[in-house]
Design a protein around this motif. Structure first.
Motif, PDB file in Angstrom:
ATOM      1  N   ILE A  32       0.844  -1.202   0.000  1.00  0.00           N
ATOM      2  CA  ILE A  32       0.000   0.000   0.000  1.00  0.00           C
ATOM      3  C   ILE A  32       0.873   1.243   0.000  1.00  0.00           C
ATOM      4  O   ILE A  32       0.639   2.184  -0.768  1.00  0.00           O
ATOM      5  CB  ILE A  32      -0.964   0.003   1.207  1.00  0.00           C
ATOM      6  N   ARG A  33       1.879   1.258   0.845  1.00  0.00           N
ATOM      7  CA  ARG A  33       2.773   2.422   0.915  1.00  0.00           C
ATOM      8  C   ARG A  33       3.500   2.640  -0.418  1.00  0.00           C
ATOM      9  O   ARG A  33       3.642   3.766  -0.886  1.00  0.00           O
ATOM     10  CB  ARG A  33       3.784   2.235   2.052  1.00  0.00           C
ATOM     11  N   ILE A  34       3.953   1.548  -1.034  1.00  0.00           N
ATOM     12  CA  ILE A  34       4.660   1.653  -2.313  1.00  0.00           C
ATOM     13  C   ILE A  34       3.716   2.160  -3.397  1.00  0.00           C
ATOM     14  O   ILE A  34       4.058   3.094  -4.142  1.00  0.00           O
ATOM     15  CB  ILE A  34       5.283   0.297  -2.705  1.00  0.00           C
ATOM     16  N   LEU A  35       2.536   1.569  -3.509  1.00  0.00           N
ATOM     17  CA  LEU A  35       1.579   2.024  -4.530  1.00  0.00           C
ATOM     18  C   LEU A  35       1.186   3.472  -4.319  1.00  0.00           C
ATOM     19  O   LEU A  35       1.037   4.231  -5.283  1.00  0.00           O
ATOM     20  CB  LEU A  35       0.335   1.133  -4.533  1.00  0.00           C
ATOM     21  N   ASN A  36       1.026   3.860  -3.076  1.00  0.00           N
ATOM     22  CA  ASN A  36       0.680   5.255  -2.785  1.00  0.00           C
ATOM     23  C   ASN A  36       1.782   6.202  -3.260  1.00  0.00           C
ATOM     24  O   ASN A  36       1.501   7.276  -3.784  1.00  0.00           O
ATOM     25  CB  ASN A  36       0.404   5.427  -1.291  1.00  0.00           C
ATOM     26  N   MET A  37       3.029   5.799  -3.080  1.00  0.00           N
ATOM     27  CA  MET A  37       4.157   6.607  -3.573  1.00  0.00           C
ATOM     28  C   MET A  37       4.166   6.697  -5.091  1.00  0.00           C
ATOM     29  O   MET A  37       4.448   7.736  -5.664  1.00  0.00           O
ATOM     30  CB  MET A  37       5.493   5.996  -3.142  1.00  0.00           C
ATOM     31  N   LEU A  38       3.873   5.559  -5.736  1.00  0.00           N
ATOM     32  CA  LEU A  38       4.016   5.475  -7.188  1.00  0.00           C
ATOM     33  C   LEU A  38       2.824   6.034  -7.947  1.00  0.00           C
ATOM     34  O   LEU A  38       2.881   6.160  -9.166  1.00  0.00           O
ATOM     35  CB  LEU A  38       4.255   4.024  -7.601  1.00  0.00           C
ATOM     36  N   CYS A  39       1.765   6.398  -7.246  1.00  0.00           N
ATOM     37  CA  CYS A  39       0.579   6.882  -7.950  1.00  0.00           C
ATOM     38  C   CYS A  39       0.796   8.268  -8.547  1.00  0.00           C
ATOM     39  O   CYS A  39       0.140   8.611  -9.529  1.00  0.00           O
ATOM     40  CB  CYS A  39      -0.641   6.872  -7.044  1.00  0.00           C
ATOM     41  N   CYS A  40       1.712   9.020  -8.003  1.00  0.00           N
ATOM     42  CA  CYS A  40       1.893  10.404  -8.450  1.00  0.00           C
ATOM     43  C   CYS A  40       3.148  10.621  -9.288  1.00  0.00           C
ATOM     44  O   CYS A  40       3.177  11.514 -10.125  1.00  0.00           O
ATOM     45  CB  CYS A  40       1.939  11.331  -7.250  1.00  0.00           C
ATOM     46  N   GLU A  41       4.184   9.843  -9.035  1.00  0.00           N
ATOM     47  CA  GLU A  41       5.426   9.996  -9.786  1.00  0.00           C
ATOM     48  C   GLU A  41       6.256   8.723  -9.698  1.00  0.00           C
ATOM     49  O   GLU A  41       6.026   7.880  -8.844  1.00  0.00           O
ATOM     50  CB  GLU A  41       6.238  11.186  -9.281  1.00  0.00           C
ATOM     51  N   GLU A  42       7.201   8.604 -10.606  1.00  0.00           N
ATOM     52  CA  GLU A  42       8.036   7.408 -10.612  1.00  0.00           C
ATOM     53  C   GLU A  42       9.167   7.541  -9.602  1.00  0.00           C
ATOM     54  O   GLU A  42       9.581   8.646  -9.257  1.00  0.00           O
ATOM     55  CB  GLU A  42       8.591   7.146 -12.012  1.00  0.00           C
ATOM     56  N   HIS A  43       9.606   6.370  -9.128  1.00  0.00           N
ATOM     57  CA  HIS A  43      10.688   6.313  -8.143  1.00  0.00           C
ATOM     58  C   HIS A  43      11.551   5.095  -8.432  1.00  0.00           C
ATOM     59  O   HIS A  43      11.066   4.065  -8.889  1.00  0.00           O
ATOM     60  CB  HIS A  43      10.142   6.180  -6.721  1.00  0.00           C
ATOM     61  N   VAL A  59      11.939  -4.041  -0.833  1.00  0.00           N
ATOM     62  CA  VAL A  59      11.256  -3.226  -1.848  1.00  0.00           C
ATOM     63  C   VAL A  59      11.244  -3.954  -3.187  1.00  0.00           C
ATOM     64  O   VAL A  59      10.202  -4.028  -3.854  1.00  0.00           O
ATOM     65  CB  VAL A  59      11.923  -1.832  -1.981  1.00  0.00           C
ATOM     66  N   SER A  60      12.372  -4.515  -3.573  1.00  0.00           N
ATOM     67  CA  SER A  60      12.448  -5.253  -4.838  1.00  0.00           C
ATOM     68  C   SER A  60      11.468  -6.419  -4.848  1.00  0.00           C
ATOM     69  O   SER A  60      10.803  -6.670  -5.860  1.00  0.00           O
ATOM     70  CB  SER A  60      13.868  -5.766  -5.077  1.00  0.00           C
ATOM     71  N   LEU A  66       4.075  -6.767  -7.368  1.00  0.00           N
ATOM     72  CA  LEU A  66       3.175  -5.799  -8.011  1.00  0.00           C
ATOM     73  C   LEU A  66       3.329  -5.797  -9.529  1.00  0.00           C
ATOM     74  O   LEU A  66       2.343  -5.646 -10.255  1.00  0.00           O
ATOM     75  CB  LEU A  66       3.425  -4.396  -7.441  1.00  0.00           C
ATOM     76  N   LYS A  67       4.551  -5.994 -10.008  1.00  0.00           N
ATOM     77  CA  LYS A  67       4.801  -6.034 -11.450  1.00  0.00           C
ATOM     78  C   LYS A  67       4.154  -7.265 -12.067  1.00  0.00           C
ATOM     79  O   LYS A  67       3.560  -7.192 -13.149  1.00  0.00           O
ATOM     80  CB  LYS A  67       6.298  -6.006 -11.733  1.00  0.00           C
ATOM     81  N   ASN A  68       4.241  -8.402 -11.380  1.00  0.00           N
ATOM     82  CA  ASN A  68       3.624  -9.626 -11.884  1.00  0.00           C
ATOM     83  C   ASN A  68       2.111  -9.496 -12.011  1.00  0.00           C
ATOM     84  O   ASN A  68       1.497 -10.144 -12.864  1.00  0.00           O
ATOM     85  CB  ASN A  68       3.983 -10.820 -11.004  1.00  0.00           C
ATOM     86  N   TYR A  83      10.093   2.975 -11.285  1.00  0.00           N
ATOM     87  CA  TYR A  83       8.771   2.371 -11.231  1.00  0.00           C
ATOM     88  C   TYR A  83       7.691   3.436 -11.094  1.00  0.00           C
ATOM     89  O   TYR A  83       7.904   4.488 -10.491  1.00  0.00           O
ATOM     90  CB  TYR A  83       8.666   1.415 -10.038  1.00  0.00           C
ATOM     91  N   THR A  84       6.523   3.116 -11.642  1.00  0.00           N
ATOM     92  CA  THR A  84       5.335   3.949 -11.494  1.00  0.00           C
ATOM     93  C   THR A  84       4.114   3.041 -11.506  1.00  0.00           C
ATOM     94  O   THR A  84       4.199   1.875 -11.908  1.00  0.00           O
ATOM     95  CB  THR A  84       5.253   5.024 -12.607  1.00  0.00           C
ATOM     96  N   SER A  85       2.980   3.555 -11.064  1.00  0.00           N
ATOM     97  CA  SER A  85       1.770   2.726 -11.067  1.00  0.00           C
ATOM     98  C   SER A  85       1.328   2.481 -12.505  1.00  0.00           C
ATOM     99  O   SER A  85       1.550   3.299 -13.393  1.00  0.00           O
ATOM    100  CB  SER A  85       0.658   3.398 -10.258  1.00  0.00           C
ATOM    101  N   ALA A  86       0.697   1.346 -12.717  1.00  0.00           N
ATOM    102  CA  ALA A  86       0.305   0.953 -14.070  1.00  0.00           C
ATOM    103  C   ALA A  86      -1.197   0.728 -14.206  1.00  0.00           C
ATOM    104  O   ALA A  86      -1.671   0.471 -15.297  1.00  0.00           O
ATOM    105  CB  ALA A  86       1.047  -0.315 -14.481  1.00  0.00           C
ATOM    106  N   ASP A  87      -1.935   0.808 -13.116  1.00  0.00           N
ATOM    107  CA  ASP A  87      -3.364   0.507 -13.175  1.00  0.00           C
ATOM    108  C   ASP A  87      -4.147   1.565 -12.405  1.00  0.00           C
ATOM    109  O   ASP A  87      -4.215   1.531 -11.178  1.00  0.00           O
ATOM    110  CB  ASP A  87      -3.623  -0.889 -12.611  1.00  0.00           C
TER     111      ASP A  87
END
Length: 103
Positions: A32-43, A59-60, A66-68, A83-87
């Motif tokens: 959840i924390r990772i997706l929340n970070m990636l929703c706005c910008e890539e990291h 993290v990896s 999440l990538k799978n 990485y960034t969100s994809a969905d």
């Protein structure tokens, strides 16, 4: 379509599996924390690890999960993956759950 009509439809096995995997992805606090970070910008992995105070391996591992599920995507710049969100649908679910938790 009303919610009542939606629930009356039978779900096929593939849909059930995808929905359950999506909720599984959203059931883990680190994801959840990772997706929340990636929703706005890539990291990068290192950036996520540093900002969330996690080790790079953890993290990896979560990013691979999440990538799978095709919930994140990445681009390579040299040896670094960004990485960034994809969905957007899943991000909307996440934000609705966060908003619900705040009420």
């Amino acid at each position: 379509m009303t919610m009542e009509k939606r629930t009356q439809h039978e779900l096929d096995e593939e849909t059930l599996f995808v929905v359950s995997q999506t909720f599984k992805a959203l059931s883990d606090p680190t994801r959840i924390r990772i997706l929340n970070m990636l929703c706005c910008e890539e990291h990068s992995v290192n950036d996520i690890a540093e900002k969330l105070d996690l080790n790079q391996s953890a993290v990896s591992h979560q990013l691979r999960f999440l990538k799978n599920l095709r919930l994140v995507k990445f681009r390579r710049e040299g040896t670094t993956l960004y990485y960034t969100s994809a969905d957007e649908h899943v991000i909307n679910l996440l934000h609705q759950a966060i908003d619900h938790a705040h009420h």
